[in-house]
Design a protein around this motif. Structure first.
Motif, PDB file in Angstrom:
ATOM      1  N   LEU A 157      13.209  19.987 -16.831  1.00 19.70           N
ATOM      2  CA  LEU A 157      12.123  20.574 -16.040  1.00 19.70           C
ATOM      3  C   LEU A 157      10.970  20.898 -16.979  1.00 19.70           C
ATOM      4  N   GLU A 158       9.759  20.569 -16.544  1.00 20.41           N
ATOM      5  CA  GLU A 158       8.588  20.973 -17.333  1.00 20.41           C
ATOM      6  C   GLU A 158       7.534  21.542 -16.389  1.00 20.41           C
ATOM      7  N   SER A 159       7.220  22.797 -16.632  1.00 20.39           N
ATOM      8  CA  SER A 159       6.172  23.442 -15.826  1.00 20.39           C
ATOM      9  C   SER A 159       4.998  23.766 -16.738  1.00 20.39           C
ATOM     10  N   TYR A 160       3.817  23.853 -16.147  1.00 19.61           N
ATOM     11  CA  TYR A 160       2.652  24.231 -16.949  1.00 19.61           C
ATOM     12  C   TYR A 160       1.667  25.052 -16.140  1.00 19.61           C
ATOM     13  N   VAL A 161       0.846  25.768 -16.853  1.00 17.16           N
ATOM     14  CA  VAL A 161      -0.298  26.475 -16.274  1.00 17.16           C
ATOM     15  C   VAL A 161      -1.497  26.092 -17.122  1.00 17.16           C
ATOM     16  N   VAL A 162      -2.603  25.748 -16.491  1.00 15.60           N
ATOM     17  CA  VAL A 162      -3.806  25.409 -17.253  1.00 15.60           C
ATOM     18  C   VAL A 162      -5.045  25.853 -16.484  1.00 15.60           C
ATOM     19  N   GLU A 163      -6.055  26.220 -17.244  1.00 14.50           N
ATOM     20  CA  GLU A 163      -7.329  26.575 -16.632  1.00 14.50           C
ATOM     21  C   GLU A 163      -8.026  25.300 -16.157  1.00 14.50           C
ATOM     22  N   ILE A 164      -8.584  25.328 -14.988  1.00 14.28           N
ATOM     23  CA  ILE A 164      -9.310  24.156 -14.486  1.00 14.28           C
ATOM     24  C   ILE A 164     -10.631  24.043 -15.256  1.00 14.28           C
ATOM     25  N   PRO A 165     -10.838  22.901 -15.963  1.00 13.71           N
ATOM     26  CA  PRO A 165     -12.064  22.782 -16.759  1.00 13.71           C
ATOM     27  C   PRO A 165     -13.312  22.813 -15.874  1.00 13.71           C
ATOM     28  N   GLU A 166     -14.373  23.358 -16.411  1.00 13.96           N
ATOM     29  CA  GLU A 166     -15.626  23.425 -15.654  1.00 13.96           C
ATOM     30  C   GLU A 166     -16.067  22.031 -15.239  1.00 13.96           C
ATOM     31  N   GLY A 167     -16.457  21.907 -14.000  1.00 15.30           N
ATOM     32  CA  GLY A 167     -16.921  20.619 -13.498  1.00 15.30           C
ATOM     33  C   GLY A 167     -15.798  19.756 -12.951  1.00 15.30           C
ATOM     34  N   ASN A 168     -14.547  20.211 -13.082  1.00 15.49           N
ATOM     35  CA  ASN A 168     -13.419  19.448 -12.539  1.00 15.49           C
ATOM     36  C   ASN A 168     -12.808  20.185 -11.356  1.00 15.49           C
ATOM     37  N   SER A 169     -12.142  19.451 -10.493  1.00 18.06           N
ATOM     38  CA  SER A 169     -11.475  20.075  -9.356  1.00 18.06           C
ATOM     39  C   SER A 169     -10.009  20.340  -9.701  1.00 18.06           C
ATOM     40  N   TRP A 170      -9.398  21.131  -8.859  1.00 14.84           N
ATOM     41  CA  TRP A 170      -7.957  21.395  -8.987  1.00 14.84           C
ATOM     42  C   TRP A 170      -7.188  20.084  -8.927  1.00 14.84           C
ATOM     43  N   GLU A 171      -7.553  19.202  -8.010  1.00 17.57           N
ATOM     44  CA  GLU A 171      -6.853  17.918  -7.839  1.00 17.57           C
ATOM     45  C   GLU A 171      -6.958  17.033  -9.083  1.00 17.57           C
ATOM     46  N   ASP A 172      -8.190  16.952  -9.648  1.00 22.51           N
ATOM     47  CA  ASP A 172      -8.412  16.155 -10.873  1.00 22.51           C
ATOM     48  C   ASP A 172      -7.507  16.642 -11.997  1.00 22.51           C
ATOM     49  N   THR A 173      -7.515  17.971 -12.152  1.00 18.38           N
ATOM     50  CA  THR A 173      -6.781  18.586 -13.262  1.00 18.38           C
ATOM     51  C   THR A 173      -5.293  18.324 -13.108  1.00 18.38           C
ATOM     52  N   ARG A 174      -4.806  18.533 -11.899  1.00 18.87           N
ATOM     53  CA  ARG A 174      -3.375  18.343 -11.651  1.00 18.87           C
ATOM     54  C   ARG A 174      -2.967  16.886 -11.857  1.00 18.87           C
ATOM     55  N   LEU A 175      -3.799  15.975 -11.384  1.00 19.66           N
ATOM     56  CA  LEU A 175      -3.493  14.544 -11.544  1.00 19.66           C
ATOM     57  C   LEU A 175      -3.461  14.168 -13.023  1.00 19.66           C
ATOM     58  N   PHE A 176      -4.470  14.621 -13.765  1.00 21.04           N
ATOM     59  CA  PHE A 176      -4.571  14.313 -15.200  1.00 21.04           C
ATOM     60  C   PHE A 176      -3.349  14.819 -15.960  1.00 21.04           C
ATOM     61  N   VAL A 177      -3.040  16.104 -15.771  1.00 19.67           N
ATOM     62  CA  VAL A 177      -1.948  16.700 -16.562  1.00 19.67           C
ATOM     63  C   VAL A 177      -0.585  16.192 -16.073  1.00 19.67           C
ATOM     64  N   ASP A 178      -0.405  16.098 -14.760  1.00 20.46           N
ATOM     65  CA  ASP A 178       0.875  15.568 -14.240  1.00 20.46           C
ATOM     66  C   ASP A 178       1.155  14.177 -14.805  1.00 20.46           C
ATOM     67  N   THR A 179       0.114  13.366 -14.920  1.00 21.79           N
ATOM     68  CA  THR A 179       0.281  11.999 -15.426  1.00 21.79           C
ATOM     69  C   THR A 179       0.764  12.021 -16.874  1.00 21.79           C
ATOM     70  N   ILE A 180       0.144  12.863 -17.702  1.00 20.67           N
ATOM     71  CA  ILE A 180       0.563  12.975 -19.115  1.00 20.67           C
ATOM     72  C   ILE A 180       2.014  13.458 -19.192  1.00 20.67           C
ATOM     73  N   VAL A 181       2.322  14.525 -18.443  1.00 14.86           N
ATOM     74  CA  VAL A 181       3.668  15.112 -18.524  1.00 14.86           C
ATOM     75  C   VAL A 181       4.712  14.128 -17.996  1.00 14.86           C
TER      76      VAL A 181
END
Ligand code: A8S
Length: 211
Positions: A157-181
């Motif tokens: 199991l891998e969980s994470y918490v990250v601040e949403i970068p300025e200019g990005n949406s929640w969806e963008d951020t989740r897609l980006f990080v989920d893909t890496i993980v």
């Protein structure tokens, strides 16, 4: 858009057997993912599940090696320790990522290294990238197969918490990080499988041999 809660969707991916084994670990290590602060609205959280058909003894040594993330992490080219040796909380590493990403380096601090429960956590404390305040927790959990009770496998199991970068949406951020993980966890499985095939441990090098 209101971020979906982590728990229900995650539970949908786990069998009853897995859930009963994982419940205490999830509650202790993967649950405090919604910090009860006003900043919570600006964070993105997720939890990824990866099954690996091997005992924890084949998986945990790879995950716990804080000084060698490049063994299984997809985009990491190099890693050097900048504080401590990776054997204890407070150690820091500087990773260099491959080109083509919106990042070059990341400085990461070891927050949890629990050999008994097989849990590692790190926090991003610096570097040149857009994932501010990234914290992740990875746990390696051994589950008894419900088909054959003498067989075990792992649920990572891998969980994470990250601040949403300025200019990005929640969806963008989740897609980006989920893909890496997801790629990292799939690669972890590949490394474990290659090791067991070749009867060696911890190297992760896929070699061609004639026996
Ligand atoms: C990990 C997880 C992540 C790593 C991200 C999400 C990162 O190393 C990469 C690209 C970035 O933009 C951010 O477990 C950062 O390593 C691959 C440099 C932190």
């Amino acid at each position: 858009m209101e971020p979906p809660k982590v728990q229900p969707s995650m539970h949908a991916h786990l069998t009853q057997q897995e859930l009963s084994t994982l419940q205490p670990i999830i509650q202790r290590y993967h649950q405090p993912m919604h910090p009860p602060t006003s900043a919570a609205t600006n964070t993105c959280t997720s939890l990824m599940v990866q099954r690996i058909e091997a005992p924890a003894a084949a998986v945990w040594p790879i995950v716990r090696a804080f000084d060698r993330p490049q063994t299984y992490k997809h985009f990491i080219r190099a890693c050097e320790m900048v504080d401590g040796n990776g054997g204890g909380v407070g150690s820091k590493r500087r990773v260099t990522v491959v080109s083509g990403l919106p990042a070059t380096t990341s400085v990461e601090r070891l927050e949890i290294l629990d050999d008994e429960n097989r849990v590692l956590s790190f926090r991003v404390v610096g570097g040149d990238h857009r994932l501010k305040d990234y914290v992740s927790v990875t746990s390696v959990n051994e589950v008894i197969s419900d088909v054959n009770s003498s067989e075990v496998y792992c649920v990572v199991l891998e969980s994470y918490v990250v601040e949403i970068p300025e200019g990005n949406s929640w969806e963008d951020t989740r897609l980006f990080v989920d893909t890496i993980v997801r790629l990292n966890l799939q690669n972890l499985r590949n490394v474990v499988m290659a090791n067991s095939l070749h009867g060696c441990e911890g190297l992760g090098n896929l070699r061609i041999c004639d026996h």
